[in-house]
Structures are given as structure tokens and as C-alpha cells.
Design a protein around this motif. Sequence first.
Motif, short mmCIF file in Angstrom:
data_model
loop_
_atom_site.label_atom_id
_atom_site.label_comp_id
_atom_site.label_asym_id
_atom_site.label_seq_id
_atom_site.Cartn_x
_atom_site.Cartn_y
_atom_site.Cartn_z
N PHE A 85 12.50 -13.15 1.88
CA PHE A 85 11.73 -13.32 3.11
C PHE A 85 12.25 -12.44 4.24
N LYS A 86 13.58 -12.37 4.44
CA LYS A 86 14.13 -11.55 5.52
C LYS A 86 13.76 -10.08 5.34
N ASP A 87 13.74 -9.61 4.09
CA ASP A 87 13.32 -8.23 3.83
C ASP A 87 11.85 -8.03 4.15
N VAL A 88 11.04 -9.04 3.89
CA VAL A 88 9.61 -8.95 4.23
C VAL A 88 9.44 -8.80 5.74
N VAL A 89 10.19 -9.57 6.50
CA VAL A 89 10.11 -9.47 7.96
C VAL A 89 10.54 -8.07 8.41
N GLU A 90 11.60 -7.54 7.82
CA GLU A 90 12.05 -6.19 8.17
C GLU A 90 11.01 -5.13 7.78
N LEU A 91 10.37 -5.29 6.65
CA LEU A 91 9.31 -4.37 6.24
C LEU A 91 8.14 -4.42 7.22
N ARG A 92 7.77 -5.63 7.63
CA ARG A 92 6.69 -5.77 8.62
C ARG A 92 7.08 -5.05 9.92
N ARG A 93 8.34 -5.20 10.33
CA ARG A 93 8.82 -4.53 11.55
C ARG A 93 8.79 -3.01 11.38
N GLN A 94 9.09 -2.53 10.19
CA GLN A 94 9.13 -1.09 9.92
C GLN A 94 7.73 -0.48 9.89
N PHE A 95 6.74 -1.21 9.37
CA PHE A 95 5.43 -0.61 9.13
C PHE A 95 4.33 -1.07 10.10
N PHE A 96 4.51 -2.19 10.77
CA PHE A 96 3.51 -2.68 11.72
C PHE A 96 4.08 -2.66 13.13
N THR A 97 3.18 -2.64 14.12
CA THR A 97 3.57 -2.75 15.51
C THR A 97 2.76 -3.87 16.16
N ALA A 98 3.23 -4.32 17.32
CA ALA A 98 2.52 -5.38 18.04
C ALA A 98 1.18 -4.85 18.52
N PRO A 99 0.14 -5.64 18.54
CA PRO A 99 0.15 -7.01 18.05
C PRO A 99 0.14 -7.03 16.52
N TYR A 100 1.05 -7.78 15.96
CA TYR A 100 1.19 -7.83 14.51
C TYR A 100 -0.03 -8.51 13.89
N PRO A 101 -0.40 -8.08 12.68
CA PRO A 101 -1.57 -8.70 12.04
C PRO A 101 -1.29 -10.16 11.64
N ALA A 102 -2.36 -10.91 11.54
CA ALA A 102 -2.25 -12.24 10.95
C ALA A 102 -1.70 -12.07 9.54
N ASP A 103 -0.96 -13.05 9.05
CA ASP A 103 -0.22 -12.85 7.81
C ASP A 103 -0.08 -14.15 7.05
N THR A 104 -0.16 -14.04 5.75
CA THR A 104 0.22 -15.11 4.85
C THR A 104 1.23 -14.53 3.89
N ILE A 105 2.35 -15.22 3.73
CA ILE A 105 3.35 -14.82 2.74
C ILE A 105 3.46 -15.97 1.76
N ALA A 106 3.27 -15.66 0.48
CA ALA A 106 3.30 -16.70 -0.54
C ALA A 106 4.17 -16.28 -1.72
N GLU A 107 4.95 -17.24 -2.20
CA GLU A 107 5.71 -17.00 -3.42
C GLU A 107 4.81 -17.36 -4.61
N VAL A 108 4.79 -16.46 -5.58
CA VAL A 108 4.00 -16.67 -6.78
C VAL A 108 4.91 -16.59 -8.00
N LYS A 109 4.48 -17.19 -9.07
CA LYS A 109 5.28 -17.19 -10.30
C LYS A 109 5.41 -15.79 -10.88
N ALA A 110 4.34 -15.03 -10.85
CA ALA A 110 4.35 -13.68 -11.41
C ALA A 110 3.22 -12.87 -10.82
N LEU A 111 3.38 -11.53 -10.89
CA LEU A 111 2.32 -10.62 -10.48
C LEU A 111 1.86 -9.88 -11.74
N TYR A 112 1.10 -8.79 -11.61
CA TYR A 112 0.45 -8.17 -12.76
C TYR A 112 1.41 -7.56 -13.77
N ASN A 113 2.66 -7.36 -13.38
CA ASN A 113 3.67 -6.76 -14.25
C ASN A 113 4.97 -7.53 -13.97
N ALA A 114 5.72 -7.84 -15.00
CA ALA A 114 6.93 -8.64 -14.84
C ALA A 114 7.95 -7.99 -13.90
#
Length: 132
Positions: A85-114
Motif C-alpha cells: 500500500f505505501k508503494d501505491v501511495v508513492e506511485l500515485r504521488r509520482q504519477f498524479f498531481t492535485a487534485p488527485y483522481p478518485a481511487d479504489t485500491i483493492a487486494e485481489v487473490k490473483a491477476l491475469y498472470n501469476a
Amino acid sequence: MKLERVVTTPDNYAPFLLSQGIKFGNLLFVSGQAGAGEDGQIVAGGFRAQGEQAFANLRRALEAGGSSLEDVIKVTIFVTDMGNFKDVVELRRQFFTAPYPADTIAEVKALYNADVMIEIEAIAAVRTAGDA
């Protein structure tokens, strides 16, 4: 209004019968972008490297659709371990600027590739010449 398919080169999505994005009017809907390089392979280097590549891929898809990271209204970020999660926040800071977009962060069991640890989808505005 008609739907317009967004295509990037290379288009690693074509074999899976889906679009990088779909433009509808002044809205752009971008499919989930993971940390895959131009060769379609997941980049090495762990979560942060994958996250930076995923955001770079998101930027490329947005620009192909006539938008940008600055015009993102909403993102959904899927991670396979909320311990990043902390890395996600840092990535958002690196790539987005204020006003920051609305956001949902969700943990999932798996994505399309392991090997995939993060995937980002977005909805963005497509500005016209008269937009401020």
C-alpha cells in the motif's frame, strides 16, 4: 455517439479480444494496465518496478486516446498484496498531481498472470480545444 477503440503499438491486448481503451464522447475508459514491457513480459524488479511500468502503460493508453494522467477522473488499482500500500501511495504521488483522481485500491487473490502484482484501470476526460 459512437464508441471508438483506442489502440497502442505494440498492442499486447489484441490476442485477448479486448481494447486498450474505449472513447465515448469526452470520456475515455482504459483497460487494466499491468507492469508488462513492450514485449508483453512482466518487468523484473518487484512491485515498485511493475507499478512504474503499469503507470507508464496507463500514460501511453491515455495519450493514445487523446487524454493524459492529468485528466484522470477515477482509477481502480488492484494489488495482490495490500502490504504494498505505501508503494501505491508513492506511485500515485509520482504519477498524479492535485487534485488527485478518485481511487479504489483493492487486494485481489490473483491477476491475469501469476507474476503480476499490480493492475491499474482508469476513467479520464478527453479535452477539446475549448476546455480549460
